[in-house]
Enzyme design. Sequence first.
Site, PDB file in Angstrom:
ATOM      1  CG  ASP A 271       2.223   3.134   0.356  1.00 44.88           C
ATOM      2  OD1 ASP A 271       2.029   2.099   1.020  1.00 44.88           O
ATOM      3  OD2 ASP A 271       1.685   3.327  -0.744  1.00 44.88           O
ATOM      4  CD  GLU A 489       0.232  -2.052  -3.924  1.00 40.67           C
ATOM      5  OE1 GLU A 489       1.355  -1.564  -3.940  1.00 40.67           O
ATOM      6  OE2 GLU A 489      -0.324  -2.423  -2.866  1.00 40.67           O
TER       7      GLU A 489
HETATM    8  C1  BGC Z   1       0.002   0.341  -0.973  1.00 41.46           C
HETATM    9  C2  BGC Z   1      -0.948   1.111  -0.093  1.00 41.46           C
HETATM   10  C3  BGC Z   1      -1.400   0.252   1.057  1.00 41.46           C
HETATM   11  C4  BGC Z   1      -0.204  -0.284   1.802  1.00 41.46           C
HETATM   12  C5  BGC Z   1      -0.571  -1.141   3.017  1.00 41.46           C
HETATM   13  C6  BGC Z   1       1.081  -0.387  -0.192  1.00 41.46           C
HETATM   14  O1  BGC Z   1       1.768  -1.270  -1.004  1.00 41.46           O
HETATM   15  O2  BGC Z   1       0.584   1.222  -1.907  1.00 41.46           O
HETATM   16  O3  BGC Z   1      -2.049   1.553  -0.853  1.00 41.46           O
HETATM   17  O4  BGC Z   1      -2.261   0.988   1.899  1.00 41.46           O
HETATM   18  O5  BGC Z   1       0.574  -1.069   0.921  1.00 41.46           O
HETATM   19  O6  BGC Z   1      -1.005  -2.391   2.666  1.00 41.46           O
END
Ligand code: BGC
Length: 629
Positions: A271, A489
């Site tokens: 990630d 998030e």
């Molecule tokens: C998230 C992921 C995402 C990634 C790319 C991260 O902060 O946890 O779900 O795919 O960013 O944007």
Amino acid sequence: MSQALSEQEIYQRVEAIMQNLNLDQKIGQMVQTERMAINPQEVKDYHIGSVLSGGGSVPGTNLPSDWVSMNDAYWQASVESQSGIPLIYGVDAIHGHNNVLGATIFPHNIGLGCMRNPNLIKQIAAVTAKEILATGVEWTFAPTLAVARNYQWGRTYESFSEEPALVASYADKFVEGLQHDFGDDSVIACLKHWVGDGGTTYGIDQGDTRISEEELRRIHIAPYLPALRAGALTVMASFNSWNGDKCHGHRYLLNDVLKEELNFKGFIISDWDGCDYLDADFRTTVALGVNAGIDMFMVSEKWREFIHHLRDHVNEGRVEMSRIDDAVRRILYVKVKYGIFEKPRPAERKWSNNKSFGSKENREVAREAVRQSLVLLKNHDGILPLKKSAKILVAGKNADDCGHQCGGFTVAWQGVSDSAEERTNVHILDGYASGQAGVQKGKIIGGTSIWKGIKQVCPEADLSLDGSKASNGNYDAGIVVIGETPYAEGMGDIRRDDNTIVEMGSMIKGLMKVLAPYGRSLVLNELHPEDLMAIKNITDQGIPAIVVLLSGRPLIIQKELEASSAFVAAWLPGSEGQGVADVLFGDYDFEGKLSFTWQKHQDENFHIGDEHYKPLFPFGFGLNYRNKA
Ligand code: BGC
């Protein structure tokens, strides 16, 4: 065409490419960085394997043609590099191609879970794939297979259900809809986040999932099995820890379980800077991540340092060459299997700039998903369906705001707001993402707000966001559209007590990002007291209120439920707000069934199967017009 290649032929091809790669070219393939951090010349010079858009990171004016031009330039640079390996470009197209203006925006996963319709899931994924391809992109970080178990988690809406079997029933269909047969209509899927992201204590984003291995497998790993069987080509490691150990450094989970036991042949991507939290020293994190089994590294900015450190680790023996070769073989396996070597430049691909992007036909699929995802929780005296000739007052801050109805991960990372109301309390405590913090003011292009959808079928409807107009009209009923405003998030977390963070931070060896939460309570009236006021402005005039709740999770709704005559959970329905009017006015019946248990009190956290299961509404609950209670 590549899809005709047997596994053996794919591996022969991979080996042939491997023969000609030196260490720098191999390490380059293991790097993915953000578009803002790299230009095409650098992609060429460093043999970069992939570039991504973080949430809300967009080229030019953010139209498909801007994306195609950008991808064309990156692709050209990659094939002109010494290795000549085409790069793949990744995006978070998690509810439609949600970064791009004018895209069809589908309901977030929590609403899709309520449809109980795996075939429609496949269709949604297929439409999303075509909109992704319209922009010259090949890879989406979807589907999310999280099984959310605590609604304080800000990512609850990315989860189809609290129930692993329901998530599993969608997992393979979603992958099939995206990847098809790896022909012209396909994009690469990415299962995320491996694993246990939905199980953290107190629902803290990126927190610690403290459960036995039996429970981890039964609840959180189970939905991956059908998705892997369906051939998902990539998997993203999760930010969370399992019993104190971060997944990004977890060799057992990444290598032993996923790659060996489950026989996953594709590659694991980290990630966003996900390995950074393995150690305070960046150089050390690189070796820890590679040795644990991460194959490609999503490095937001420090990709030069990453390359430098990894080269040193190999040369000095801290990372075995065989591990590098395994990672690169996996990346090449995905690229060969997807057929990227045969595809023409992005501008010349079948769907690039295709006019079906955001088309009425695609939006019809989303509108159908909206209708099927609505859950009717209360319908006193059969007040619904409403008559189209009725005099209706439409109120509530979310009634006429496409940004709010789409939620987070739409145009901007944290979502957008059409109205003046914006969250200003958001701050980033440790400089997390390059993306925008807080909800941006901005428009969703295309689509229809819930209010405009109602007005189309009910010409006598009036709009009054705070409901104050109720006093001067002779209204038959009010429709009050209330609920949460966008978040994504950790900024969507509900944190009732800061000690929880301290406690959990120590459980994962003191390394944890801390973001300002969305709120301190799951009680709707404490989060958004303005909502009950809007309802009361209507009911105080003796007018019955039909409440439509937009939210990324079940909230504690006792007061609003009592004040309403009918109550609909609409989740985060996306751009096609007419789907709500379609059902409220009886052109369609309610089909949605709760994919999450609805708690009565915020101290409760019941899940289907628990002993003494006494929620407000059980998993699977949903009224309709056909079966009058
Ligand atoms: C998230 C992921 C995402 C990634 C790319 C991260 O902060 O946890 O779900 O795919 O960013 O944007």
